[in-house]
Design a protein around this motif. Structure first.
Motif, PDB file in Angstrom:
ATOM      1  N   LYS A  93       0.828  -1.203   0.000  1.00 17.81           N
ATOM      2  CA  LYS A  93       0.000   0.000   0.000  1.00 17.81           C
ATOM      3  C   LYS A  93       0.864   1.254   0.000  1.00 17.81           C
ATOM      4  O   LYS A  93       0.670   2.160  -0.827  1.00 17.81           O
TER       5      LYS A  93
ATOM      6  N   GLU B 189       2.655   1.641  -3.363  1.00 21.01           N
ATOM      7  CA  GLU B 189       1.828   2.177  -4.445  1.00 21.01           C
ATOM      8  C   GLU B 189       1.633   3.682  -4.312  1.00 21.01           C
ATOM      9  O   GLU B 189       1.681   4.424  -5.299  1.00 21.01           O
ATOM     10  N   LEU B 190       1.409   4.138  -3.101  1.00 26.92           N
ATOM     11  CA  LEU B 190       1.240   5.577  -2.880  1.00 26.92           C
ATOM     12  C   LEU B 190       2.507   6.334  -3.228  1.00 26.92           C
ATOM     13  O   LEU B 190       2.452   7.441  -3.786  1.00 26.92           O
TER      14      LEU B 190
ATOM     15  N   GLU C 124       4.786   5.390  -5.452  1.00 28.43           N
ATOM     16  CA  GLU C 124       4.917   5.382  -6.914  1.00 28.43           C
ATOM     17  C   GLU C 124       4.008   6.422  -7.559  1.00 28.43           C
ATOM     18  O   GLU C 124       4.387   7.076  -8.537  1.00 28.43           O
ATOM     19  N   GLU C 125       2.815   6.584  -7.021  1.00 26.54           N
ATOM     20  CA  GLU C 125       1.895   7.591  -7.560  1.00 26.54           C
ATOM     21  C   GLU C 125       2.469   9.000  -7.453  1.00 26.54           C
ATOM     22  O   GLU C 125       2.138   9.882  -8.254  1.00 26.54           O
ATOM     23  N   LYS C 126       3.336   9.204  -6.473  1.00 27.66           N
ATOM     24  CA  LYS C 126       3.960  10.520  -6.285  1.00 27.66           C
ATOM     25  C   LYS C 126       5.294  10.642  -7.012  1.00 27.66           C
ATOM     26  O   LYS C 126       5.986  11.649  -6.873  1.00 27.66           O
ATOM     27  N   GLY C 127       5.668   9.606  -7.772  1.00 29.88           N
ATOM     28  CA  GLY C 127       6.890   9.669  -8.564  1.00 29.88           C
ATOM     29  C   GLY C 127       8.129   9.151  -7.876  1.00 29.88           C
ATOM     30  O   GLY C 127       9.248   9.438  -8.327  1.00 29.88           O
TER      31      GLY C 127
END
Length: 353
Positions: free
Chosen positions: A203, A206-207, A209-212
């Protein structure tokens, strides 16, 4: 060892094809079974093909499983070498003890691995920065519901030709410090290489990765104060001339690349510490310029420089976002030993003949 031949071999990736990580798998696998009545038995090499499992098989419900990560490398003279396999087997048996899995016979699985590598030698990629990844795994296979240790297990080894773990190769990674979710706590399973540890990390990963960001930098579960590890790597910091890695307090995986780096650093005369290091100490070093380098170590990535850390919505660039001299020395030394281009002063290369 018995070898069950495959009827049709797979098509191997083209020599110049990007391999990625864990996308391709070889023709054969090693397997061995355990039952309470017979112990570990029926070791063999068989085709790497899908296996049927009853949906009540305990691994699906209670995650009683462990694994390891190793690599095989083609040497300049054509030999095949594995990096420190005895360390992986010892760690895997320690993980087995923590997860209530019976100890396995190291000599049998080592023989199985060697026979498997001889059979699959043509799958080992030849380009720089590539290897044949080795994934030994044990899963609970008793068909049962109920929170109890299984009485049946499957040990298997699968192989995968791989390139760089990160798509950007040796470009420095970007880490996001996680101060809400936790990966493992003292008394938990953090020092075991078990399946649930990785599920617990997804979890936050993934968060990030969403922020780069490439990975999460985990803090301790109790105080959210001390640096522990990255999702796939142990962490090192070069702080005011001192090379520091978090001490193994029970919630951190005892990495084999980590152990190798510590020995190389000490033998070369670096000031090295295994101790608890707070995120505040890391950030203070980034702010006042004493944080000279940061890097991660692990089988998959080997040595990965860290160029940026974000903590509480603020970014801290390390060494101008470039690989530092200590990081490069360790990368060159470890990969040189693995690939057979550096002298193996420690006897870490296991040649498969």
């Amino acid at each position: 060892m018995e070898i069950i031949e495959r009827k049709t071999l797979k098509e191997k990736p083209a020599e110049n094809e990007p391999l990625g990580f864990g996308r391709y798998f070889t023709d054969y696998m090693f397997t061995m079974k355990y039952t309470a009545e017979k112990g570990w038995h029926d070791a063999k090499i068989e085709p790497n093909e899908p296996k049927p499992f009853d949906l009540a098989t305990s691994i699906f419900h209670y995650a009683q499983g462990i694994f390891e990560g190793m690599k095989a490398f083609l040497q300049p003279n054509g030999d095949v070498a594995v990096f420190r396999p005895e360390e992986n087997w010892a760690r895997m048996n320690r993980s087995a003890e923590r997860m209530c899995i019976p100890q396995f016979p190291v000599e049998v699985v080592q023989e199985g691995l060697e026979d498997l590598l001889k059979l699959e030698k043509d799958w080992i990629p030849k380009r720089a920065g590539t290897a044949l990844y080795i994934r030994p795994t044990i899963v609970a296979t008793r068909v049962m519901l109920g929170v109890h240790a299984s009485t049946e297990y499957l040990f298997f080894i699968i192989l995968s030709p791989v390139g760089s773990y990160y798509t950007h190769g040796l470009e420095p990674t970007r880490l996001l410090v996680e101060d809400y979710y936790v990966r493992s706590s003292l008394g938990g399973t953090g020092e075991a290489k078990c399946l649930g540890n990785y599920a617990a990390s997804m979890k936050a990963g993934e968060l990030a990765e969403e922020k780069g960001f490439d990975q999460v930098l985990w803090l301790d579960a109790n105080e959210k104060k001390y640096v522990e590890e990255v999702g796939s790597m142990n962490m090192f910091f070069v702080l005011d001339g001192e090379v520091i890695t978090p001490s193994l307090v029970g919630s951190i995986l005892p990495g084999i690349t980590r152990k190798s780096c510590l020995q190389i650093l000490r033998d070369k005369g670096y000031r090295v510490s295994e101790r608890r290091i707070s995120i505040d100490e890391v950030i203070e070093g980034a702010e006042n310029g004493t944080l000279e380098e940061a890097f991660g170590t692990g089988t998959a990535a080997v040595i990965s420089p860290v160029g940026l850390i974000r903590y509480r919505d603020k970014d801290y660039t390390i060494n101008g976002g470039k690989m530092g001299s200590v990081t490069k020395m360790l990368y060159d030394t470890i990969t040189g030993i693995q690939n057979g281009t550096f002298p193996d002063e420690y006897g870490w290369r296991k040649i498969i003949r």
